[in-house]
Write a protein that holds these residues in place. Structure first.
Motif, PDB file in Angstrom:
ATOM      1  N   CYS A  83       0.828  -1.197   0.000  1.00  4.51           N
ATOM      2  CA  CYS A  83       0.000   0.000   0.000  1.00  4.51           C
ATOM      3  C   CYS A  83       0.865   1.250   0.000  1.00  4.51           C
ATOM      4  O   CYS A  83       2.056   1.209   0.327  1.00  4.51           O
ATOM      5  CB  CYS A  83      -0.943   0.027   1.205  1.00  4.51           C
ATOM      6  N   SER A  96       6.112  -1.646  -0.284  1.00 10.18           N
ATOM      7  CA  SER A  96       6.103  -2.294  -1.593  1.00 10.18           C
ATOM      8  C   SER A  96       7.077  -3.455  -1.595  1.00 10.18           C
ATOM      9  O   SER A  96       8.119  -3.413  -0.944  1.00 10.18           O
ATOM     10  CB  SER A  96       6.490  -1.285  -2.678  1.00 10.18           C
ATOM     11  N   GLN A 231      -3.853   3.872  -0.758  1.00  5.25           N
ATOM     12  CA  GLN A 231      -3.924   3.141  -2.023  1.00  5.25           C
ATOM     13  C   GLN A 231      -3.469   1.705  -1.797  1.00  5.25           C
ATOM     14  O   GLN A 231      -2.302   1.451  -1.488  1.00  5.25           O
ATOM     15  CB  GLN A 231      -3.049   3.818  -3.073  1.00  5.25           C
ATOM     16  N   ILE A 232      -4.398   0.767  -1.907  1.00  3.49           N
ATOM     17  CA  ILE A 232      -4.128  -0.649  -1.683  1.00  3.49           C
ATOM     18  C   ILE A 232      -3.873  -1.315  -3.025  1.00  3.49           C
ATOM     19  O   ILE A 232      -4.698  -1.226  -3.943  1.00  3.49           O
ATOM     20  CB  ILE A 232      -5.314  -1.318  -0.967  1.00  3.49           C
ATOM     21  N   GLN A 233      -2.735  -1.989  -3.128  1.00  6.25           N
ATOM     22  CA  GLN A 233      -2.360  -2.624  -4.389  1.00  6.25           C
ATOM     23  C   GLN A 233      -3.054  -3.974  -4.502  1.00  6.25           C
ATOM     24  O   GLN A 233      -2.820  -4.875  -3.694  1.00  6.25           O
ATOM     25  CB  GLN A 233      -0.843  -2.795  -4.456  1.00  6.25           C
ATOM     26  N   ARG A 238      -3.528  -3.117 -10.837  1.00  5.78           N
ATOM     27  CA  ARG A 238      -4.738  -2.545 -10.249  1.00  5.78           C
ATOM     28  C   ARG A 238      -4.550  -2.213  -8.782  1.00  5.78           C
ATOM     29  O   ARG A 238      -3.854  -2.910  -8.048  1.00  5.78           O
ATOM     30  CB  ARG A 238      -5.912  -3.527 -10.393  1.00  5.78           C
ATOM     31  N   SER A 239      -5.206  -1.144  -8.361  1.00  4.29           N
ATOM     32  CA  SER A 239      -5.201  -0.745  -6.954  1.00  4.29           C
ATOM     33  C   SER A 239      -6.545  -0.150  -6.624  1.00  4.29           C
ATOM     34  O   SER A 239      -7.359   0.151  -7.508  1.00  4.29           O
ATOM     35  CB  SER A 239      -4.084   0.269  -6.684  1.00  4.29           C
ATOM     36  N   HIS A 240      -6.798  -0.004  -5.335  1.00  2.00           N
ATOM     37  CA  HIS A 240      -8.049   0.612  -4.866  1.00  2.00           C
ATOM     38  C   HIS A 240      -7.707   1.673  -3.836  1.00  2.00           C
ATOM     39  O   HIS A 240      -6.811   1.479  -3.006  1.00  2.00           O
ATOM     40  CB  HIS A 240      -8.982  -0.434  -4.263  1.00  2.00           C
ATOM     41  N   THR A 241      -8.416   2.782  -3.865  1.00  2.00           N
ATOM     42  CA  THR A 241      -8.081   3.916  -3.008  1.00  2.00           C
ATOM     43  C   THR A 241      -9.212   4.235  -2.040  1.00  2.00           C
ATOM     44  O   THR A 241     -10.379   4.322  -2.440  1.00  2.00           O
ATOM     45  CB  THR A 241      -7.773   5.166  -3.866  1.00  2.00           C
ATOM     46  N   ALA A 285      -5.296   4.709  -9.947  1.00  2.00           N
ATOM     47  CA  ALA A 285      -5.954   3.703  -9.129  1.00  2.00           C
ATOM     48  C   ALA A 285      -7.457   3.779  -9.322  1.00  2.00           C
ATOM     49  O   ALA A 285      -8.028   4.847  -9.502  1.00  2.00           O
ATOM     50  CB  ALA A 285      -5.608   3.923  -7.654  1.00  2.00           C
TER      51      ALA A 285
END
Length: 310
Positions: A83, A96, A231-233, A238-241, A285
């Protein structure tokens, strides 16, 4: 034997033998017959039940018991969540596993001591537990927030058997001098409960190193648009924020993710958040409107904060 028991039962309070020849018991930990009330703390280690037989009963304590399987090695890539944290457009934290990123290898507490210098931040990790942060102050000791009290402990004791690592490079703030970091930590030893300005061990340790009020409870005004983004990888592409009004709230959610583990986080996002597919060629993201996330797991000192997720 009967006479000895009868004699002991008739001793006055001052005559009861103690472990200390001066007549004063040292409080070295919980004692039989004494009631203790502990806080719901994110650092508690859940007791493991004794091994059971096929009928559900406890196995006898005999030498022919089948040996327990060896513990599985801790793999950060398997258990932890990649993240990044942004304040507006500035990246202030990054975990990371990409080549060249900050090393996330873990070590036994004894080996970790050889890698620590005064002022370093140390993180102890274990599967299904909240990570525990501490400040190394030298002489094999750390200062850490544990069970709602800032304590000075030996590093090996503070680890509670967990593996650890130096995490000076996760936050990208400019650190204070090592001597200032140590002074900040030692100045708060003994602070407890209502005297505390931090909700968890990570916030306390990070404040000691960087001195920023954002790590403290209520250290920021919660006005206007949420300036912090977690921000989650999800995968390489792809990631989600998630967005938060304060760093304090964001840290609590980040720690919850570490506690439940990577697989559970990805499942939770897939089930409840339904991240939208980014447009072709869009490297940003995916940002969605998730349903409210569940509060931290039971047995956690971290209260359900009033973070707003958009």
């Amino acid at each position: 034997m009967g006479n000895q028991v009868e004699k002991l039962t008739h001793l006055s309070y001052k005559e009861v033998p103690t472990a200390d020849p001066t007549g004063v018991d040292r409080d070295d930990g919980p004692r039989i017959g004494v009631s203790y009330i502990f806080s719901n703390d994110d650092e508690d280690v859940e007791p493991q039940p004794p091994p059971q037989g096929s009928d559900g009963g406890a196995l006898p304590d005999s030498g022919d018991r089948a040996p327990l399987p060896p513990p599985q090695p801790y793999d950060p890539r398997q258990h932890e969540v990649e993240c990044s944290v942004f304040y507006r457009d500035e990246c202030i934290y990054q975990k990371s596993f990409a080549p060249g990123s900050a090393a996330l290898s873990t070590y036994t507490p004894e080996n970790l001591l050889n890698k620590c210098s005064p002022g370093d931040l140390v993180e102890f990790v274990s599967q299904a537990q909240y990570p525990h942060w501490a400040v190394y102050v030298g002489n094999f000791q750390v200062v850490h927030l544990h069970r709602l009290e800032v304590s000075n402990s030996f590093l090996t004791d503070a680890s509670q058997g967990r593996r650890g690592r130096v995490v000076n490079d996760l936050y990208r703030y400019k650190p204070l001098s090592p001597s200032a970091v140590v002074r900040n930590a030692l100045a708060h030893v003994g602070a407890k409960e209502r005297e505390l300005s931090w909700r968890n061990s990570e916030s306390f340790a990070a404040w000691c190193r960087y001195g920023k009020r954002e790590f403290k409870i209520g250290g920021e005004l919660r006005i206007g648009k949420q300036p912090y983004r977690l921000q989650i990888q999800l995968s390489a592409q792809r990631s989600h924020t998630l967005e938060f009004q304060s760093l304090e709230d964001l840290i609590m959610e980040k720690r919850r993710n570490d506690q439940i583990g990577r697989a559970a986080v990805l499942q939770e996002l897939a089930t409840h958040l339904h991240p939208a597919e980014p447009d072709e060629g869009d490297s940003e993201a995916a940002r969605t409107t998730p349903s409210p996330l569940r509060p931290p797991a039971a047995g956690s000192e971290e209260e359900d904060g009033d973070s707003v997720v958009h």
